[in-house]
Enzyme design. Structure first.
Site, PDB file in Angstrom:
ATOM      1  N   LEU A   9      11.698  86.823  82.214  1.00  0.00           N
ATOM      2  CA  LEU A   9      11.545  88.166  81.643  1.00  0.00           C
ATOM      3  C   LEU A   9      11.164  88.088  80.166  1.00  0.00           C
ATOM      4  CD1 LEU A   9      14.622  90.082  83.149  1.00  0.00           C
ATOM      5  CD2 LEU A   9      12.459  89.432  84.234  1.00  0.00           C
ATOM      6  N   CYS A  10      10.440  89.110  79.724  1.00  0.00           N
ATOM      7  CA  CYS A  10       9.996  89.135  78.334  1.00  0.00           C
ATOM      8  C   CYS A  10      11.078  89.696  77.430  1.00  0.00           C
ATOM      9  CB  CYS A  10       8.736  89.975  78.211  1.00  0.00           C
ATOM     10  SG  CYS A  10       7.379  89.247  79.110  1.00  0.00           S
ATOM     11  N   THR A  11      12.212  89.029  77.421  1.00  0.00           N
ATOM     12  CA  THR A  11      13.272  89.403  76.486  1.00  0.00           C
ATOM     13  C   THR A  11      14.087  88.156  76.165  1.00  0.00           C
ATOM     14  OG1 THR A  11      15.457  90.447  76.330  1.00  0.00           O
ATOM     15  CG2 THR A  11      14.497  90.310  78.531  1.00  0.00           C
ATOM     16  N   LEU A  59      11.612  94.681  85.045  1.00  0.00           N
ATOM     17  CA  LEU A  59      10.400  93.872  84.955  1.00  0.00           C
ATOM     18  C   LEU A  59       9.714  93.596  86.301  1.00  0.00           C
ATOM     19  CD1 LEU A  59      11.577  93.082  81.931  1.00  0.00           C
ATOM     20  CD2 LEU A  59       9.613  91.589  82.079  1.00  0.00           C
TER      21      LEU A  59
END
Ligand code: PLP
Length: 411
Positions: free
Chosen positions: A361-363, A401
């Site tokens: 995930l982009c976190t 996501l």
């Protein structure tokens, strides 16, 4: 003297053959091949069975064990647990359906939780399960259903105690709470149950979760019995059940020690005779979730990439926060600690290194292990997160996501 401590490390629940974790009599690599995809959750039925057996031989006889199915509501798990325990506790209509589908009798199912809707209450009344009342409004709704349908609903009172379970992971009692009815208001409610002609079953007194300290549990159970005996004096009928909650914790983080059941068992054995004298019709129930299933489950993700950044190794996997929120650290709201993690196909690999295991995930919160020493791993290796049998899959934001969902398997 019985050993009242569970296996002392999460790894001890499972064996290792040729450096590969075994589950349900097969290697993790074979299991992954058979499932045909990663990530997945795998739950070991034998580990659950062993846990119930440990409780049965440690605790005094005649105490009932209930499984709170929100800990892991996978129907196969609930079916297995239904054969091990004496009853099931549900917290929604869907959970009620899963519980009833196991063949467990309605006598042994109870339904707790604030904010039950009228359709949920109607379904519970029709099924004949026990509704743990959380408010006067809920009682009036149940009374109206009784008047409308001619059924006699079975109700218990969930009490918000006037004490609190100290050093509990999650406090759910003492002070102002959304759960249950304040102890001091319970006598009025009991009178109203009598007026409405409902079938009074008893009390549900749950004071917290994830406790690893026996002395705290002992204190809470002592206060629970005293409160129940006091409230029973105002009951509109015999107390048929007394659910004393649970709160037994499991060790998640470095330094956590497994709960020693010894002092809890000893205290219960000392108290029960007097409680039975005072409430001769009451089934005394211990209601547990994570303690029964949490250590029996693992979450498995596959390494998709291995990269280095300014001196640190990052293993990027196809699993993470979206499947296992708790292991990632609950969206960063707490100081993050690592769940126990291994490389499942190189458990004791001699070449070791300190790595970060992250998800796709982009976190930056998508972390499964932070600066943790593991066997050296590469693309295709299987990362295993232990203590994942409770509050994993169904307690995670799987749609965040839009990655694929994990599968679940009971072995
Ligand atoms: C969630 C819950 C449980 C189970 O809690 P664990 O910490 O998993 O044992 C038991 N009783 C009630 C009322 C609950 O809401």
């Amino acid at each position: 003297m019985n050993d009242t401590r569970p296996d002392h490390s999460p790894m001890d629940q499972f064996s290792v053959v040729d450096d590969c974790l075994q589950l349900g009599g097969q290697s993790l690599v074979d299991l992954a091949a058979r499932i045909g995809q990663t990530p997945f959750y795998a739950y070991d039925r034998d580990a659950m069975t062993r846990r119930v057996a440990l409780l049965r031989r440690s605790l005094p006889e005649g105490l009932s064990l209930h499984y709170a199915i929100k800990a892991n509501p996978m129907p196969a798990v609930v079916q297995h647990m239904a054969g091990q325990v004496d009853g099931l506790d549900v917290a929604s209509q869907r959970e009620m359906q899963v519980a009833l589908d196991t063949g467990t009798g309605p006598d042994d199912i109870s339904f707790a939780g604030p904010g039950k809707s009228v359709p949920e209450l109607e379904a519970a009344v029709a099924a004949g399960i026990t509704i743990n009342l959380e408010s006067p409004t809920e009682l009036e709704r149940v009374g109206a259903i009784a008047a409308r349908t001619g059924y006699q609903p079975r109700v218990a009172v969930r009490v918000n105690p006037d004490f609190e379970l100290k050093s509990s992971g999650m406090r759910m009692s003492g002070g102002p709470k959304a759960f249950g009815i304040d102890a001091e208001r319970v006598p009025d409610l009991l009178a109203r149950i009598g007026e409405l002609g409902l079938h009074f079953r008893g009390f549900h007194i749950f004071s917290g979760s994830q406790n690893l300290r026996p002395e705290t549990l002992v204190e809470a159970q002592g206060q629970t019995f005293e409160l129940a005996l006091r409230l029973a004096e105002s009951a509109p009928g015999p107390v048929e059940m007394l659910n004393i909650g649970g709160g037994f914790g499991i060790p998640y983080f470095p330094g956590d020690k497994p709960l020693d059941l010894g002092p809890v068992a000893e205290h219960l054995a000392g108290r029960l005779p007097a409680v039975r004298d005072a409430l001769p019709d009451a089934e005394i129930i211990l209601e547990l979730g994570r303690y029964l299933v949490g250590e029996a489950g693992i979450y498995v993700a596959e390494v998709l990439d291995r990269k280095e950044s300014r001196g640190q190794v990052f293993l990027v996997t196809n699993g993470g926060l979206h499947h296992h929120l708790a292991a990632s650290g609950n969206f960063g709201q707490v100081i993050r600690k690592n769940y126990p993690v291994v490389v499942g196909n190189r458990v004791r690999g001699t070449e070791r290194e300190v790595v970060n295991v992250v998800g796709p995930l982009c976190t930056p919160l998508d972390v499964l292990a932070q600066q943790m020493e593991l066997a050296r791993a590469d693309v295709g290796d299987l990362i295993v997160v232990f203590q994942s049998g409770a509050y994993g899959y169904t307690a995670s934001p799987t749609r965040f996501l839009s990655h694929p969902e994990p599968v679940e398997i009971l072995v």
